[in-house]
Design a protein around this motif. Sequence first.
Motif, PDB file in Angstrom:
ATOM      1  N   GLY A  63      76.389  -6.998  37.173  1.00  0.00           N
ATOM      2  CA  GLY A  63      77.047  -7.069  35.884  1.00  0.00           C
ATOM      3  C   GLY A  63      76.082  -7.069  34.718  1.00  0.00           C
ATOM      4  O   GLY A  63      74.862  -6.973  34.894  1.00  0.00           O
ATOM      5  N   TRP A  64      76.672  -7.164  33.554  1.00  0.00           N
ATOM      6  CA  TRP A  64      75.917  -7.221  32.304  1.00  0.00           C
ATOM      7  C   TRP A  64      76.349  -8.448  31.504  1.00  0.00           C
ATOM      8  O   TRP A  64      77.548  -8.758  31.423  1.00  0.00           O
ATOM      9  N   TYR A  65      75.365  -9.102  30.938  1.00  0.00           N
ATOM     10  CA  TYR A  65      75.579 -10.225  30.044  1.00  0.00           C
ATOM     11  C   TYR A  65      74.844  -9.912  28.751  1.00  0.00           C
ATOM     12  O   TYR A  65      73.982  -9.033  28.714  1.00  0.00           O
ATOM     13  N   ARG A  66      75.161 -10.636  27.698  1.00  0.00           N
ATOM     14  CA  ARG A  66      74.443 -10.431  26.434  1.00  0.00           C
ATOM     15  C   ARG A  66      74.248 -11.759  25.722  1.00  0.00           C
ATOM     16  O   ARG A  66      74.997 -12.704  25.922  1.00  0.00           O
ATOM     17  N   GLN A  67      73.215 -11.777  24.892  1.00  0.00           N
ATOM     18  CA  GLN A  67      72.912 -12.980  24.114  1.00  0.00           C
ATOM     19  C   GLN A  67      72.514 -12.565  22.716  1.00  0.00           C
ATOM     20  O   GLN A  67      71.495 -11.876  22.527  1.00  0.00           O
ATOM     21  N   ALA A  68      73.320 -12.969  21.761  1.00  0.00           N
ATOM     22  CA  ALA A  68      73.025 -12.712  20.361  1.00  0.00           C
ATOM     23  C   ALA A  68      72.198 -13.867  19.801  1.00  0.00           C
ATOM     24  O   ALA A  68      72.231 -14.973  20.346  1.00  0.00           O
ATOM     25  N   PRO A  69      71.468 -13.644  18.721  1.00  0.00           N
ATOM     26  CA  PRO A  69      70.648 -14.718  18.142  1.00  0.00           C
ATOM     27  C   PRO A  69      71.484 -15.945  17.808  1.00  0.00           C
ATOM     28  O   PRO A  69      72.543 -15.844  17.185  1.00  0.00           O
ATOM     29  N   GLY A  70      71.012 -17.100  18.263  1.00  0.00           N
ATOM     30  CA  GLY A  70      71.695 -18.346  17.981  1.00  0.00           C
ATOM     31  C   GLY A  70      72.932 -18.613  18.808  1.00  0.00           C
ATOM     32  O   GLY A  70      73.626 -19.599  18.579  1.00  0.00           O
ATOM     33  N   LYS A  71      73.213 -17.738  19.765  1.00  0.00           N
ATOM     34  CA  LYS A  71      74.408 -17.910  20.596  1.00  0.00           C
ATOM     35  C   LYS A  71      74.033 -18.006  22.060  1.00  0.00           C
ATOM     36  O   LYS A  71      72.937 -17.633  22.468  1.00  0.00           O
ATOM     37  N   GLN A  72      74.982 -18.502  22.862  1.00  0.00           N
ATOM     38  CA  GLN A  72      74.756 -18.595  24.297  1.00  0.00           C
ATOM     39  C   GLN A  72      74.950 -17.232  24.952  1.00  0.00           C
ATOM     40  O   GLN A  72      75.643 -16.357  24.428  1.00  0.00           O
ATOM     41  N   ARG A  73      74.337 -17.070  26.102  1.00  0.00           N
ATOM     42  CA  ARG A  73      74.515 -15.845  26.875  1.00  0.00           C
ATOM     43  C   ARG A  73      75.970 -15.778  27.343  1.00  0.00           C
ATOM     44  O   ARG A  73      76.538 -16.769  27.795  1.00  0.00           O
ATOM     45  N   GLU A  74      76.568 -14.595  27.223  1.00  0.00           N
ATOM     46  CA  GLU A  74      77.962 -14.446  27.590  1.00  0.00           C
ATOM     47  C   GLU A  74      78.166 -13.234  28.491  1.00  0.00           C
ATOM     48  O   GLU A  74      77.414 -12.266  28.439  1.00  0.00           O
ATOM     49  N   LEU A  75      79.222 -13.324  29.293  1.00  0.00           N
ATOM     50  CA  LEU A  75      79.583 -12.223  30.177  1.00  0.00           C
ATOM     51  C   LEU A  75      80.067 -11.033  29.363  1.00  0.00           C
ATOM     52  O   LEU A  75      80.838 -11.192  28.412  1.00  0.00           O
ATOM     53  N   VAL A  76      79.615  -9.842  29.751  1.00  0.00           N
ATOM     54  CA  VAL A  76      80.146  -8.614  29.171  1.00  0.00           C
ATOM     55  C   VAL A  76      81.067  -7.929  30.184  1.00  0.00           C
ATOM     56  O   VAL A  76      82.223  -7.652  29.894  1.00  0.00           O
ATOM     57  N   ALA A  77      80.528  -7.683  31.372  1.00  0.00           N
ATOM     58  CA  ALA A  77      81.324  -7.001  32.397  1.00  0.00           C
ATOM     59  C   ALA A  77      80.664  -7.174  33.751  1.00  0.00           C
ATOM     60  O   ALA A  77      79.445  -7.300  33.844  1.00  0.00           O
ATOM     61  N   THR A  78      81.489  -7.193  34.811  1.00  0.00           N
ATOM     62  CA  THR A  78      80.979  -7.236  36.172  1.00  0.00           C
ATOM     63  C   THR A  78      81.721  -6.213  37.028  1.00  0.00           C
ATOM     64  O   THR A  78      82.841  -5.800  36.690  1.00  0.00           O
ATOM     65  N   VAL A  79      81.092  -5.831  38.138  1.00  0.00           N
ATOM     66  CA  VAL A  79      81.718  -4.904  39.075  1.00  0.00           C
ATOM     67  C   VAL A  79      81.328  -5.302  40.491  1.00  0.00           C
ATOM     68  O   VAL A  79      80.180  -5.681  40.751  1.00  0.00           O
ATOM     69  N   THR A  80      82.290  -5.266  41.404  1.00  0.00           N
ATOM     70  CA  THR A  80      82.039  -5.603  42.809  1.00  0.00           C
ATOM     71  C   THR A  80      81.762  -4.330  43.599  1.00  0.00           C
ATOM     72  O   THR A  80      82.017  -3.222  43.110  1.00  0.00           O
ATOM     73  N   PRO A  81      81.272  -4.463  44.837  1.00  0.00           N
ATOM     74  CA  PRO A  81      81.042  -3.267  45.656  1.00  0.00           C
ATOM     75  C   PRO A  81      82.308  -2.440  45.856  1.00  0.00           C
ATOM     76  O   PRO A  81      82.241  -1.217  45.999  1.00  0.00           O
ATOM     77  N   GLY A  82      83.439  -3.107  45.855  1.00  0.00           N
ATOM     78  CA  GLY A  82      84.699  -2.384  46.025  1.00  0.00           C
ATOM     79  C   GLY A  82      85.198  -1.726  44.769  1.00  0.00           C
ATOM     80  O   GLY A  82      86.212  -1.018  44.798  1.00  0.00           O
ATOM     81  N   GLY A  83      84.483  -1.962  43.661  1.00  0.00           N
ATOM     82  CA  GLY A  83      84.864  -1.306  42.414  1.00  0.00           C
ATOM     83  C   GLY A  83      85.739  -2.130  41.492  1.00  0.00           C
ATOM     84  O   GLY A  83      86.167  -1.639  40.444  1.00  0.00           O
ATOM     85  N   THR A  84      85.991  -3.373  41.866  1.00  0.00           N
ATOM     86  CA  THR A  84      86.789  -4.233  40.982  1.00  0.00           C
ATOM     87  C   THR A  84      85.955  -4.619  39.775  1.00  0.00           C
ATOM     88  O   THR A  84      84.827  -5.076  39.912  1.00  0.00           O
ATOM     89  N   THR A  85      86.511  -4.421  38.602  1.00  0.00           N
ATOM     90  CA  THR A  85      85.780  -4.698  37.368  1.00  0.00           C
ATOM     91  C   THR A  85      86.416  -5.842  36.608  1.00  0.00           C
ATOM     92  O   THR A  85      87.601  -6.143  36.760  1.00  0.00           O
ATOM     93  N   ASN A  86      85.592  -6.474  35.789  1.00  0.00           N
ATOM     94  CA  ASN A  86      86.036  -7.563  34.938  1.00  0.00           C
ATOM     95  C   ASN A  86      85.315  -7.423  33.612  1.00  0.00           C
ATOM     96  O   ASN A  86      84.099  -7.167  33.594  1.00  0.00           O
ATOM     97  N   TYR A  87      86.048  -7.554  32.503  1.00  0.00           N
ATOM     98  CA  TYR A  87      85.469  -7.369  31.180  1.00  0.00           C
ATOM     99  C   TYR A  87      85.779  -8.558  30.274  1.00  0.00           C
ATOM    100  O   TYR A  87      86.848  -9.167  30.365  1.00  0.00           O
ATOM    101  N   ALA A  88      84.863  -8.823  29.373  1.00  0.00           N
ATOM    102  CA  ALA A  88      85.154  -9.763  28.294  1.00  0.00           C
ATOM    103  C   ALA A  88      86.223  -9.131  27.403  1.00  0.00           C
ATOM    104  O   ALA A  88      86.248  -7.910  27.210  1.00  0.00           O
ATOM    105  N   ASP A  89      87.094  -9.960  26.858  1.00  0.00           N
ATOM    106  CA  ASP A  89      88.165  -9.439  26.002  1.00  0.00           C
ATOM    107  C   ASP A  89      87.606  -8.637  24.833  1.00  0.00           C
ATOM    108  O   ASP A  89      88.211  -7.652  24.403  1.00  0.00           O
ATOM    109  N   SER A  90      86.458  -9.038  24.336  1.00  0.00           N
ATOM    110  CA  SER A  90      85.888  -8.405  23.142  1.00  0.00           C
ATOM    111  C   SER A  90      85.424  -6.972  23.383  1.00  0.00           C
ATOM    112  O   SER A  90      85.208  -6.222  22.424  1.00  0.00           O
ATOM    113  N   VAL A  91      85.262  -6.577  24.654  1.00  0.00           N
ATOM    114  CA  VAL A  91      84.755  -5.224  24.937  1.00  0.00           C
ATOM    115  C   VAL A  91      85.768  -4.364  25.681  1.00  0.00           C
ATOM    116  O   VAL A  91      85.503  -3.176  25.921  1.00  0.00           O
TER     117      VAL A  91
END
Length: 123
Positions: free
Chosen positions: A35-63
């Motif tokens: 998956g991918w995570y991101r961290q903006a200045p002054g903020k905590q690291r947050e989830l962006v998106a993940t994917v499993t071997p089977g192709g199941t994906t999960n996204y942050a609402d913001s993206v």
Amino acid sequence: QVQLVESGGGLVQAGGSLRLSCVASGSIFSITAMGWYRQAPGKQRELVATVTPGGTTNYADSVKGRFTISRGDAKNTVYLQMNSLKPEDTAVYYCNAYGTHLGTTGWRTGDIWGQGTQVAVSS
């Protein structure tokens, strides 16, 4: 040594697109989710998106609807296609893999992190 190497970050205008890539290498027995995570200045690291071997994906609402995560044919690669970028997407983006790999004290199952790649979106 296990490594995740990211590429594809940069500076883009609002509304533009970028594609991030991440390749895992080294003593890796198996990788489950990536998956991918991101961290903006002054903020905590947050989830962006993940994917499993089977192709199941999960996204942050913001993206949702703007970003697409996918895994390469080699299964040790992951991509993040980012469209309709906004200034609030500006952050350091980190690749993550969860799996069994050779650590400093032996084989372990846990997280592996990349060094991060900067994404900057100008208004």
